[in-house]
Design a protein around this motif. Structure first.
Motif, PDB file in Angstrom:
ATOM      1  N   SER A  60      -9.887   8.904 -11.070  1.00 63.41           N
ATOM      2  CA  SER A  60      -9.213   9.503  -9.925  1.00 63.41           C
ATOM      3  C   SER A  60      -7.958  10.268 -10.320  1.00 63.41           C
ATOM      4  CB  SER A  60      -8.840   8.408  -8.922  1.00 63.41           C
ATOM      5  OG  SER A  60      -8.006   8.903  -7.898  1.00 63.41           O
ATOM      6  N   LYS A  61      -7.686  11.321  -9.579  1.00 61.74           N
ATOM      7  CA  LYS A  61      -6.435  12.056  -9.747  1.00 61.74           C
ATOM      8  C   LYS A  61      -5.262  11.278  -9.145  1.00 61.74           C
ATOM      9  CE  LYS A  61      -7.745  15.787 -11.897  1.00 61.74           C
ATOM     10  NZ  LYS A  61      -7.204  16.123 -13.257  1.00 61.74           N
ATOM     11  N   GLU A  62      -5.558  10.201  -8.447  1.00 60.75           N
ATOM     12  CA  GLU A  62      -4.535   9.323  -7.867  1.00 60.75           C
ATOM     13  C   GLU A  62      -4.471   8.004  -8.628  1.00 60.75           C
ATOM     14  OE1 GLU A  62      -2.578  10.524  -5.516  1.00 60.75           O
ATOM     15  OE2 GLU A  62      -3.745  12.389  -5.642  1.00 60.75           O
ATOM     16  N   TYR A  63      -4.911   8.018  -9.862  1.00 58.49           N
ATOM     17  CA  TYR A  63      -4.974   6.807 -10.685  1.00 58.49           C
ATOM     18  C   TYR A  63      -3.605   6.132 -10.812  1.00 58.49           C
ATOM     19  CZ  TYR A  63      -5.405   4.145 -15.087  1.00 58.49           C
ATOM     20  OH  TYR A  63      -5.369   3.180 -16.059  1.00 58.49           O
ATOM     21  N   ILE A  64      -2.594   6.872 -11.217  1.00 57.02           N
ATOM     22  CA  ILE A  64      -1.242   6.308 -11.368  1.00 57.02           C
ATOM     23  C   ILE A  64      -0.694   5.894 -10.004  1.00 57.02           C
ATOM     24  CG2 ILE A  64       1.128   6.749 -12.079  1.00 57.02           C
ATOM     25  CD1 ILE A  64      -0.753   6.465 -14.431  1.00 57.02           C
ATOM     26  N   ALA A  65      -0.883   6.731  -8.995  1.00 57.00           N
ATOM     27  CA  ALA A  65      -0.394   6.424  -7.653  1.00 57.00           C
ATOM     28  C   ALA A  65      -1.003   5.134  -7.113  1.00 57.00           C
ATOM     29  CB  ALA A  65      -0.698   7.586  -6.709  1.00 57.00           C
ATOM     30  N   SER A  66      -2.280   4.916  -7.397  1.00 52.93           N
ATOM     31  CA  SER A  66      -2.956   3.700  -6.927  1.00 52.93           C
ATOM     32  C   SER A  66      -2.343   2.454  -7.553  1.00 52.93           C
ATOM     33  CB  SER A  66      -4.451   3.772  -7.244  1.00 52.93           C
ATOM     34  OG  SER A  66      -5.072   4.805  -6.516  1.00 52.93           O
ATOM     35  N   TYR A  67      -2.029   2.540  -8.840  1.00 51.73           N
ATOM     36  CA  TYR A  67      -1.400   1.394  -9.488  1.00 51.73           C
ATOM     37  C   TYR A  67       0.018   1.162  -8.954  1.00 51.73           C
ATOM     38  CZ  TYR A  67      -4.737  -0.159 -13.035  1.00 51.73           C
ATOM     39  OH  TYR A  67      -5.810  -0.722 -13.684  1.00 51.73           O
ATOM     40  N   ILE A  68       0.735   2.228  -8.667  1.00 49.72           N
ATOM     41  CA  ILE A  68       2.095   2.088  -8.154  1.00 49.72           C
ATOM     42  C   ILE A  68       2.096   1.319  -6.831  1.00 49.72           C
ATOM     43  CG2 ILE A  68       4.065   3.369  -7.231  1.00 49.72           C
ATOM     44  CD1 ILE A  68       3.514   5.491  -9.358  1.00 49.72           C
ATOM     45  N   GLU A  69       1.046   1.498  -6.031  1.00 46.62           N
ATOM     46  CA  GLU A  69       0.932   0.775  -4.771  1.00 46.62           C
ATOM     47  C   GLU A  69       0.855  -0.739  -4.986  1.00 46.62           C
ATOM     48  OE1 GLU A  69      -2.383   2.242  -2.621  1.00 46.62           O
ATOM     49  OE2 GLU A  69      -1.558   4.268  -2.350  1.00 46.62           O
ATOM     50  N   HIS A  70       0.436  -1.148  -6.198  1.00 40.66           N
ATOM     51  CA  HIS A  70       0.265  -2.573  -6.493  1.00 40.66           C
ATOM     52  C   HIS A  70       1.277  -3.072  -7.526  1.00 40.66           C
ATOM     53  CE1 HIS A  70      -3.647  -2.891  -4.371  1.00 40.66           C
ATOM     54  NE2 HIS A  70      -3.784  -1.627  -4.731  1.00 40.66           N
ATOM     55  N   LYS A  71       2.360  -2.324  -7.702  1.00 40.04           N
ATOM     56  CA  LYS A  71       3.289  -2.620  -8.791  1.00 40.04           C
ATOM     57  C   LYS A  71       4.031  -3.945  -8.628  1.00 40.04           C
ATOM     58  CE  LYS A  71       6.949   0.316  -6.792  1.00 40.04           C
ATOM     59  NZ  LYS A  71       7.849  -0.755  -6.369  1.00 40.04           N
ATOM     60  N   GLU A  72       4.040  -4.522  -7.440  1.00 38.72           N
ATOM     61  CA  GLU A  72       4.728  -5.792  -7.236  1.00 38.72           C
ATOM     62  C   GLU A  72       3.875  -6.987  -7.661  1.00 38.72           C
ATOM     63  OE1 GLU A  72       7.856  -5.761  -6.513  1.00 38.72           O
ATOM     64  OE2 GLU A  72       7.784  -3.573  -6.283  1.00 38.72           O
ATOM     65  N   LYS A  73       2.593  -6.766  -7.899  1.00 34.47           N
ATOM     66  CA  LYS A  73       1.705  -7.864  -8.297  1.00 34.47           C
ATOM     67  C   LYS A  73       1.877  -8.177  -9.780  1.00 34.47           C
ATOM     68  CE  LYS A  73      -1.772  -6.770  -4.787  1.00 34.47           C
ATOM     69  NZ  LYS A  73      -3.179  -6.360  -4.515  1.00 34.47           N
TER      70      LYS A  73
END
Length: 287
Positions: free
Chosen positions: A94-107
């Motif tokens: 995905s072109k949103e690969y980094i953005a997707s991980y950032i959404e879960h950065k607190e885990k």
């Protein structure tokens, strides 16, 4: 703030660095990319070009330290608290690969998964492609893989990869099961990397055998942490039924035919599973 960590061995890393760098810039975050080359035998002219990117550091080791140690080294080199590990030889779907991980950065730990290349590979690369599709794909399995995961730095520093495992195979199973034993369970999200399947059958079979040798060692030294491995479960069941000798004999007798199939244009995953089981049972017989 994100540290993107890429271990590499004998692979052109430039396309992956270009992609994750562009995505991180787009996300407007503080980030770094650290690439550590584990004393590759093959040198790519493009590798040095990664130094031209902002926030990118390239380290080339003089001696190979192995798959586990290089991940621990990357973690120690990182300056930020959230670490994203991406293997060379993969590429974000995905072109949103980094953005997707950032959404879960607190885990604490997040595994994004892996997927096969869209175009079906041909002989001699079919076996590796099919294995990714049927055994590693995030679509069908929650695989404990270190090829694509997010983790907090204090966790990996406290529970590092086992550096006695230097070759391919099962270092990630041991790592994630160690975390689970400590009450740290990974989350799984749909954020896969595409695995480059251009690895011929001979190479993949050899690496698989190396991995099974690792598993055999772990079965003797860390049995509780690898007990959920299907190979270990089936071999223990076979041993309890006193059928190990029969399985080993069948493996030895059929090995030439098994290899012929696995190297063909139509490899069978069931036959590959039996090859691994037979090879592992044979290893256990030697101890």
């Amino acid at each position: 703030m994100l540290s993107i960590l890429i271990p590499v061995y004998n692979y052109n890393i430039l396309p992956l660095v270009e992609e994750v760098h562009a995505q991180a810039i787009k996300c407007h975050i503080k980030f770094e990319i650290i690439v550590i080359d584990d004393a590759s035998d093959i040198r790519f002219d493009s590798t040095e070009k990664v130094k031209a990117f902002s926030n990118v550091k390239l380290i080339v080791l003089k001696e190979n330290i192995g798959r586990s140690a290089i991940r621990n080294l990357l973690a120690n080199k990182a300056q930020y608290n959230t670490l994203l590990f991406i293997d060379a030889g993969t590429f974000p779907k995905s072109k949103e690969y980094i953005a997707s991980y950032i959404e879960h950065k607190e885990k604490d730990v997040v595994i994004g998964g892996m997927i096969e290349e869209k175009v079906t590979a041909k002989k001699p690369y079919k076996l590796r492609w099919l294995y990714t599709k049927e055994r590693e794909s995030h679509k069908s399995n929650k695989v404990l893989s270190s090829a694509n995961f997010l983790i907090k730095k204090p966790i990996i520093l406290k529970y590092p990869f086992n550096e006695t495992i230097k070759t391919y195979g099962y270092e990630d199973l041991l790592f994630f099961n160690t975390l689970k034993a400590e009450g740290i369970k990974p989350s799984f999200i749909d954020n896969p990397v595409i695995h480059d399947s251009k690895e011929d059958a001979d190479t993949f079979i050899k690496k698989t055998e190396q991995g099974l040798q690792n598993l055999h060692h772990l079965a003797k030294t860390n049995e509780k942490l690898i007990k959920d491995s299907s190979i270990v479960k089936y071999s223990n069941k076979i041993n309890s039924l006193k059928l190990s000798g029969l399985v080993i004999m069948l493996f030895i007798l059929t090995k030439p035919l098994l290899l012929k199939n696995l190297k063909s244009s139509f490899p069978s995953m069931r036959l590959f599973d039996f090859y691994k089981l037979g090879y592992f049972c044979k290893l256990k017989q030697k101890r």
